[in-house]
Scaffold this active site. Structure first.
Site, PDB file in Angstrom:
ATOM      1  N   ARG A 110      37.172  48.007  43.977  1.00  0.00           N
ATOM      2  CA  ARG A 110      36.997  46.573  43.848  1.00  0.00           C
ATOM      3  C   ARG A 110      37.951  45.969  42.807  1.00  0.00           C
ATOM      4  O   ARG A 110      38.667  45.008  43.082  1.00  0.00           O
ATOM      5  CB  ARG A 110      35.556  46.343  43.413  1.00  0.00           C
ATOM      6  N   THR A 111      37.954  46.558  41.634  1.00  0.00           N
ATOM      7  CA  THR A 111      38.791  46.040  40.549  1.00  0.00           C
ATOM      8  C   THR A 111      40.272  46.220  40.883  1.00  0.00           C
ATOM      9  O   THR A 111      41.093  45.329  40.669  1.00  0.00           O
ATOM     10  CB  THR A 111      38.451  46.758  39.222  1.00  0.00           C
TER      11      THR A 111
ATOM     12  N   HIS B 197      35.638  45.680  29.423  1.00  0.00           N
ATOM     13  CA  HIS B 197      36.201  45.319  30.724  1.00  0.00           C
ATOM     14  C   HIS B 197      36.512  43.826  30.642  1.00  0.00           C
ATOM     15  O   HIS B 197      35.855  43.003  31.263  1.00  0.00           O
ATOM     16  CB  HIS B 197      35.165  45.627  31.814  1.00  0.00           C
TER      17      HIS B 197
END
Ligand code: ZN
Lengths: 301, 154
Positions: A51-52, A129
């Site tokens: 996803r990231t 993050h």
């Protein structure tokens, strides 16, 4: 900016947050530009996070940049026992900016010290993050028209959830009120509550959803992970308490938005998805614009 | 007489430094922090001595060695109440108190097993001292706190 690299949300000031938000809005209007033409962005994923990684790679592609890198440590020289320092120094020779995700905490800070190109931390274990936090800020700003004086509910695992900790720190610049909803043993850690006390920021703690949700501007949901529970019976008892269902949004404020860093398991019932107050998929899309803004800012473009 | 005994101990070296009031259990930590095992100066160590104020204490007397403030403050992690007597020609010319520094570089180990400093070789640890009284160190890398109870030397 204090640092060229973005490792921790504290590396940026309130002013920096606002600049990123402004730039993200600009990229949302014009997402396809050629400003990264001729630039090479390395995406080093020492642990997989599809996803990231896709969000970063989409951001780079839309700006005309090229991507090199690897998607998990197994396919890289790391497996041959190369040190992090050597990997980073080598990749820095071939790229203008390094995006890295690594399971070891503090690895991104260390990489930023040995690299001669900027490093963007895409997650270092349970530590930081920051691009997630910045996209959360952009999502809040976009939906509320401001970051100031908002009532923010955080729900689920508030003890281990790094996203809620970073968001709390970042939002503390904007005079928020916090409501924390979590099981007793996953409460917001004391150090964060002391921090809020020191800044004179109001917060309230609850063990379940109540009528108070009618005051919320933002409900930030997180996963309550089964692994956190030593007793599986305890998990079964609490897991349904922290599920948001559509009927619970009745009577809430018009401007309320429900956020979630994704992926979700079952903590937001699918019947919420069609409610206009559900915002988690748009939130993910905002991640692309925010990452475009971060990369462009760091590279002075 | 007590004071005479003390005088005798302190004045037993001609020129050098006496480090007093080291907690007995931390004497060897202090030796390691200062790297005293690697020097050839004349040195006397005493440990488990009766102390009026601190239970049992250790003492180090080193001839012809004078420390910089930075060096002294490094021992604050192990011996925050240590006192230094600087001796010139058998006379105490200066007394100094250890001060807990703002930053700790290259002495302590990070308590977090998932910290990069415990994975990668040759990283110098760096900490910000967030609580000087109870000794709490925030790791520059993983941002976790190491307390006095779980403090290990690098
Ligand atoms: Zn650490």
């Amino acid at each position: 900016m204090k640092h060229k690299s973005l490792v921790s949300i504290d590396d940026y000031t309130k002013d920096d947050y606002l600049k990123i938000i402004e730039k993200a809005a600009h990229f949302e209007k014009n997402p396809v530009q050629n400003i990264l033409n001729g630039k090479v962005i390395a995406t080093l994923f020492f642990e997989p996070s599809t996803r990231t990684r896709l969000s970063f790679e989409s951001a780079v592609n839309k700006l005309g940049g090229k991507i090199i890198g690897f998607t998990d440590a197994a396919s890289s020289s790391v497996q041959k026992g190369e040190s992090l320092k050597d990997t980073i120094k080598t990749v820095a020779n071939y790229s203008d900016l390094i995006v890295m995700r690594h399971p070891v905490e503090g690895s991104a800070r260390y990489a930023s010290e040995v690299s001669n190109v900027p490093v963007v931390n895409a997650g270092d274990g349970a530590n930081q993050h920051p691009t997630q936090t910045l996209l959360d800020l952009y999502s809040i700003y976009k939906t509320q028209g401001t970051l100031e004086n908002l009532n923010i509910f955080m729900v689920g695992d508030l003890k281990y959830g790094r996203t809620v900790h970073s968001l709390l720190m970042a939002m503390s610049h904007f005079n928020p009120t916090f409501n924390f909803i979590s099981p007793e043993f996953l409460k917001m850690p004391k150090e964060y509550k002391l921090f809020l006390d020191s800044k004179g920021i109001k917060y309230y703690e609850h063990e379940d959803f109540t009528e108070y949700i009618k005051e919320a501007d933002i409900v930030y949901m997180t996963r309550v992970q089964k692994e956190r529970f030593s007793d599986p019976i305890e998990y079964e008892k609490v897991k349904d308490v922290y599920i948001l269902r559509n009927e619970m949004l009745k009577g809430t404020k018009e401007n309320l938005k429900v956020l979630h860093p994704l992926p979700r398991v079952n903590e937001i019932n699918v019947d919420v998805d069609d409610n206009p107050k559900a915002y988690y998929f748009e939130q993910a899309l905002n991640g692309v614009y925010t990452r475009q803004a971060i990369i462009a800012t760091i590279l002075d473009l | 007489m007590n004071s005479d005994k003390k005088e005798l101990r302190v004045n037993a070296i001609k020129n050098g430094t006496v480090i007093d009031h080291i907690p007995a259990q931390d004497l060897f930590k202090v030796i390691k922090i200062l790297g005293l095992q690697n020097i050839t100066n004349t040195m006397t160590l005493g440990n488990n001595l009766e102390s009026k104020t601190h239970g049992h204490k250790g003492i180090i007397k080193i001839s012809e060695l004078f420390f910089e403030d930075d060096d002294i403050n490094r021992i604050a992690l192990a011996a925050p109440n240590a006192k230094l007597n600087i001796i010139k020609d058998y006379v105490v010319v200066e007394k100094r108190q250890v001060q807990v520094p703002d930053k700790v570089v290259g002495i302590a180990k990070c308590v977090n097993p998932k910290c990069v400093t415990n994975f990668e070789d040759n990283i110098t640890t760096k900490f910000t001292v967030v609580d000087k009284e109870n000794i709490a160190l925030k790791c520059h890398y993983c941002e976790k706190i190491t307390n006095k109870e779980n403090l290990r030397l690098q």
